[in-house]
Structures are given as structure tokens and as C-alpha cells.
Design a protein around this motif. Structure first.
Motif, PDB file in Angstrom:
ATOM      1  N   THR A  18      93.745  43.812  85.510  1.00  9.94           N
ATOM      2  CA  THR A  18      94.408  44.780  84.629  1.00  9.94           C
ATOM      3  C   THR A  18      93.426  45.355  83.623  1.00  9.94           C
ATOM      4  O   THR A  18      93.411  46.567  83.374  1.00  9.94           O
ATOM      5  N   LEU A  19      92.573  44.490  83.048  1.00  7.51           N
ATOM      6  CA  LEU A  19      91.602  44.945  82.056  1.00  7.51           C
ATOM      7  C   LEU A  19      90.645  45.965  82.654  1.00  7.51           C
ATOM      8  O   LEU A  19      90.386  47.019  82.055  1.00  7.51           O
ATOM      9  N   PHE A  20      90.129  45.679  83.848  1.00  9.50           N
ATOM     10  CA  PHE A  20      89.179  46.610  84.472  1.00  9.50           C
ATOM     11  C   PHE A  20      89.857  47.926  84.860  1.00  9.50           C
ATOM     12  O   PHE A  20      89.244  48.996  84.765  1.00  9.50           O
ATOM     13  N   ALA A  21      91.100  47.849  85.299  1.00  7.89           N
ATOM     14  CA  ALA A  21      91.819  49.086  85.641  1.00  7.89           C
ATOM     15  C   ALA A  21      92.024  49.954  84.410  1.00  7.89           C
ATOM     16  O   ALA A  21      91.812  51.175  84.448  1.00  7.89           O
ATOM     17  N   VAL A  22      92.433  49.307  83.309  1.00  9.73           N
ATOM     18  CA  VAL A  22      92.646  50.058  82.062  1.00  9.73           C
ATOM     19  C   VAL A  22      91.331  50.637  81.543  1.00  9.73           C
ATOM     20  O   VAL A  22      91.262  51.795  81.117  1.00  9.73           O
ATOM     21  N   LEU A  23      90.259  49.830  81.597  1.00 12.37           N
ATOM     22  CA  LEU A  23      88.962  50.308  81.114  1.00 12.37           C
ATOM     23  C   LEU A  23      88.436  51.472  81.945  1.00 12.37           C
ATOM     24  O   LEU A  23      87.800  52.386  81.407  1.00 12.37           O
ATOM     25  N   SER A  24      88.677  51.453  83.258  1.00 15.54           N
ATOM     26  CA  SER A  24      88.201  52.562  84.102  1.00 15.54           C
ATOM     27  C   SER A  24      88.868  53.870  83.696  1.00 15.54           C
ATOM     28  O   SER A  24      88.220  54.926  83.632  1.00 15.54           O
ATOM     29  N   VAL A  25      90.169  53.806  83.407  1.00 15.04           N
ATOM     30  CA  VAL A  25      90.874  55.004  82.952  1.00 15.04           C
ATOM     31  C   VAL A  25      90.399  55.398  81.563  1.00 15.04           C
ATOM     32  O   VAL A  25      90.150  56.577  81.276  1.00 15.04           O
ATOM     33  N   ALA A  26      90.246  54.405  80.677  1.00 18.81           N
ATOM     34  CA  ALA A  26      89.833  54.687  79.304  1.00 18.81           C
ATOM     35  C   ALA A  26      88.449  55.330  79.262  1.00 18.81           C
ATOM     36  O   ALA A  26      88.222  56.305  78.528  1.00 18.81           O
ATOM     37  N   LEU A  27      87.518  54.809  80.056  1.00 19.44           N
ATOM     38  CA  LEU A  27      86.174  55.382  80.093  1.00 19.44           C
ATOM     39  C   LEU A  27      86.200  56.806  80.627  1.00 19.44           C
ATOM     40  O   LEU A  27      85.493  57.683  80.116  1.00 19.44           O
ATOM     41  N   ALA A  28      87.000  57.035  81.671  1.00 19.38           N
ATOM     42  CA  ALA A  28      87.106  58.391  82.229  1.00 19.38           C
ATOM     43  C   ALA A  28      87.644  59.361  81.187  1.00 19.38           C
ATOM     44  O   ALA A  28      87.080  60.445  80.979  1.00 19.38           O
ATOM     45  N   VAL A  29      88.728  58.971  80.519  1.00 20.94           N
ATOM     46  CA  VAL A  29      89.315  59.846  79.502  1.00 20.94           C
ATOM     47  C   VAL A  29      88.336  60.051  78.348  1.00 20.94           C
ATOM     48  O   VAL A  29      88.158  61.166  77.849  1.00 20.94           O
ATOM     49  N   GLY A  30      87.665  58.967  77.914  1.00 22.51           N
ATOM     50  CA  GLY A  30      86.702  59.080  76.817  1.00 22.51           C
ATOM     51  C   GLY A  30      85.555  60.027  77.144  1.00 22.51           C
ATOM     52  O   GLY A  30      85.177  60.875  76.332  1.00 22.51           O
TER      53      GLY A  30
END
Length: 389
Positions: A18-30
Motif C-alpha cells: 500500500t505504501l509503495f502504491a501511494v508513493l508512486s501516485v504521490a511522486l507522479a502528482v508531485g
């Protein structure tokens, strides 16, 4: 709402995935927020420099055999009365050499009324010393760029000599030095209009009439109205910078393709997490369907998981993007002023719409990529799913 409870239990059961999935989206949006802020900043700065430091419309003669405008006072008055025109400034252009001591440079001379030119081109904001408006009170005053002053080894208060093979020579006192951060600093000089007319024996004529309009993005329409009413040639800043504006539009389209690819890569992070959950929770899914839970509700559970992961990722990404954009915007970069209009920091524009675009687009793609594992879960055979473990 049991679907939400099941979705949350699935998500929290595998914290690392879950953490890696959320971080992948967060990094993309950032990353997208930062890139969009940089692009918005560069575009806004380019338009600002073009619009604020240059005339919005340049009016000149349509007669190719005569490069000068006659009856400039009459035309200036007529144009000033056109709806939307804010200020007019007649200008005479000429070429001559400027010399000081043993140094000489070529100069593009602009004969202007300083008060009128200030209203159309805002020259004073780039002045580093002296006064541009003093031109109206000084028959032999001249305002030059800082690079030209450096080449001449001259400073405020020095007298330079203007030389032309036909017009002869005349002395001018430097009463102002400007710095635009562009090539104009090396070649441009301003003198009083009547002085330049007398020097080149061009009494009563100008090369062009420079205009500032109330709405710069209506400049094309106003230019067309001027051509219709006066029969003169009117070129707006939009027309003269057409290639640059078209390049910006093309660049925007290409960048959005790049954004889409980043979003889809991040979306696959969520899809991978959901597929893993489906594979691990086959028995549980089979039992839910055996208990009479409709397949559409199973689909809804996994779509909800994608929505939760996507929402958390988008919110975290917006915060990361905002902080990164602020940091980059305040970072000092070493650039020669002539490279990009005298900027010393990256032009970052933190526009709320950038966060909306990045968030909404990312959220939609996350839901789309979550549809496959959701459909896969709902299509399981209950008996086979229960017996799979």
C-alpha cells in the motif's frame, strides 16, 4: 457500509504494498505539479516580458517605397480615439555610431517623446541609473543600455559622440542607463524625437507609432480596426510573436503526452497492488460471493480500494509538489542576464489549477487502472476461489 470496511481491511493488510502504491501516485502528482508550475512560470514570464516591455501594436506606413510616416500628429490623434487604445508614442528609428574616448559601438537610435514612450513600453522600470523622462527636457541627452555603456567604458554624465557619414557628428550626454537583460542592452539608445529628426534631417516624420492597449489579448482585433480606419499597417505583438506562441502551444501538447505517461506508470502501481490483493484474497472473495454478495458489489469493493489509494496519493503528491515548487522557485541559479531576460531564479507559478488538473487526471487514471483487478475479482468462480487455498 460493508464494502468500505472490506476495502480498508484489504488495504491495511499489506502495508508495504500500500505504501509503495501511494508513493508512486504521490511522486507522479508531485513531479507533474512542479513541471506544470515551471511551464506556467516560463510561459507567463515570456508573455509578461513581451507584453509589458514592448508596444502592443506597432503602426507604420503601408507604402513600401516610403519607410516613414507623415502627418504623425494627425494619425496619433486618430488612433488614440479608437476604443481600447490606452497610449500612443511616435518613434523615429535610425542607425549611427557612438564613440567615447577610443571606443565605438553601433547603435539603434530611437527618437521618442519620453513621457509617451514610458506609457507604451515602461522603459523606466529597467533603468539602473539616471532618468528616462529627463529626455523630454534635454535636447542633447541620451539613454543607453548597460552593455553599451560597458563597451564604451562610459558612465552616467559622460558625453558621447554620435557619428553618421551623412548626418555628421553631434555630442550627447548620458542621462540614463537601462538593463533589460536582453540583446537590446548592447545596441539600443533613446534620444529626444525632435533631436533625432534634426540630426537625420527628417523633420515632421516618424518610422512608426507605438501603441499600448487596455487588453493585450485583444491587440489583433484593435490592430485590424486601425488598419481599416487609417489605411496604415498595424502589427500586434501576437502577430509579431506568432512563432513563439505556436511553439508554446506545441510544447504544451507534447508535455501533456509526457504527463499522461507518468500518470499511467503511477496507475500501474495501484493496479499491481490490487492484483496482488485479488490473488491473496481469492478464498475470501469466493466466500463473499457464496454468501450471496453480488458480483457488482465485489467490483465496487476493489474500485473503492483504487479510489482510496488514489485519493491518498493525490493529496500527498499535491503537498510534495507544493513544497518542491516553493523550494525550486526560491533557489538561486547562476545565469547570465542575457540568457533569459535577466532572470536569476527559475520562474515558478504556483497556480491552483495545476493542482486541480494533476489531481483530477491522476485520480481518473488510477480508477481506470483499478478497473482490471476489480473485474478480475468479480469474475472469479466462487467454488474454485474457495478451493484455491
Amino acid at each position: 457500509m460493508y464494502e468500505l470496511k472490506i476495502a480498508l481491511r484489504h488495504i491495511t493488510a499489506r502495508k508495504r504494498h500500500t505504501l509503495f502504491a501511494v508513493l508512486s501516485v504521490a511522486l507522479a502528482v508531485g513531479v507533474i505539479v512542479v513541471l506544470m508550475s515551471m511551464m506556467s512560470g516560463f510561459t507567463e514570464e515570456l508573455v509578461r516580458v513581451t507584453v509589458e516591455s514592448s508596444p502592443h501594436i506597432v503602426v507604420s506606413s503601408q507604402d513600401q517605397d516610403d519607410e516613414y510616416l507623415h502627418f504623425s500628429s494627425y494619425y496619433s490623434g486618430s488612433i488614440e480615439g479608437i476604443d481600447g487604445v490606452e497610449a500612443v508614442s511616435p518613434s523615429l528609428l535610425g542607425q549611427a555610431a557612438l564613440s567615447f574616448k577610443d571606443n565605438a559601438v553601433g547603435a539603434a537610435l530611437h527618437g521618442v517623446y519620453a513621457s509617451s514612450e514610458e506609457q507604451t513600453s515602461h522603459v523606466s522600470k529597467d533603468l539602473t541609473s539616471g532618468s528616462f523622462l529627463d529626455l523630454d527636457r534635454s535636447r542633447h541627452g541620451i539613454v543607453i543600455g548597460d552593455n553599451m555603456a560597458e563597451e564604451l567604458d562610459a558612465s552616467l554624465g559622460d558625453w558621447v559622440t554620435m557619428v553618421d557619414p551623412l548626418a555628421g557628428s553631434s555630442n550627447f550626454k548620458i542621462i540614463g542607463i537601462f538593463d533589460t537583460g536582453t540583446d537590446a542592452d548592447e545596441t539600443t539608445a533613446y534620444v529626444r524625437l525632435e533631436t533625432l529628426q534634426d540630426y537625420f534631417s527628417k523633420e515632421g516624420v516618424v518610422s512608426s507609432i507605438n501603441l499600448r492597449v487596455q487588453d493585450p489579448f485583444q491587440a489583433d482585433i484593435i490592430a485590424a480596426a486601425i488598419e481599416k480606419d487609417t489605411g496604415l499597417d498595424a502589427v500586434s505583438w501576437i502577430e509579431s510573436n506568432k512563432e513563439i506562441l505556436e511553439l508554446l502551444n506545441t510544447q504544451t501538447a507534447i508535455v501533456w503526452i509526457y504527463y499522461s505517461l507518468i500518470y499511467f506508470i503511477a496507475g500501474f502501481g495501484i493496479a499491481n497492488t490490487l492484483v496482488t490483493i485479488v490473488m491473496e484474497k481469492k478464498r475470501e472473495i469466493g466466500m463473499l460471493m457464496a454468501m450471496g454478495i453480488p458480483r457488482k458489489n465485489i467490483t465496487f469493493i476493489f474500485i473503492m480500494e483504487a479510489v482510496i489509494l488514489g485519493t491518498v496519493g493525490v493529496l500527498l503528491g499535491c503537498i510534495m509538489g507544493y513544497v518542491a515548487a516553493l523550494g525550486i522557485g526560491s533557489y538561486r541559479i547562476e545565469l547570465p542576464q542575457e540568457v533569459y531576460y535577466g532572470l536569476t531564479t527559475l520562474p515558478i507559478k504556483i497556480d491552483p489549477l495545476n493542482f486541480v488538473y494533476a489531481g483530477v487526471f491522476s485520480f481518473i487514471i488510477n480508477v481506470i487502472t483499478g478497473a482490471y483487478p476489480a473485474r478480475k475479482a468479480s469474475s472469479l468462480n466462487p467454488v474454485e476461489a474457495i478451493e484455491s487455498e
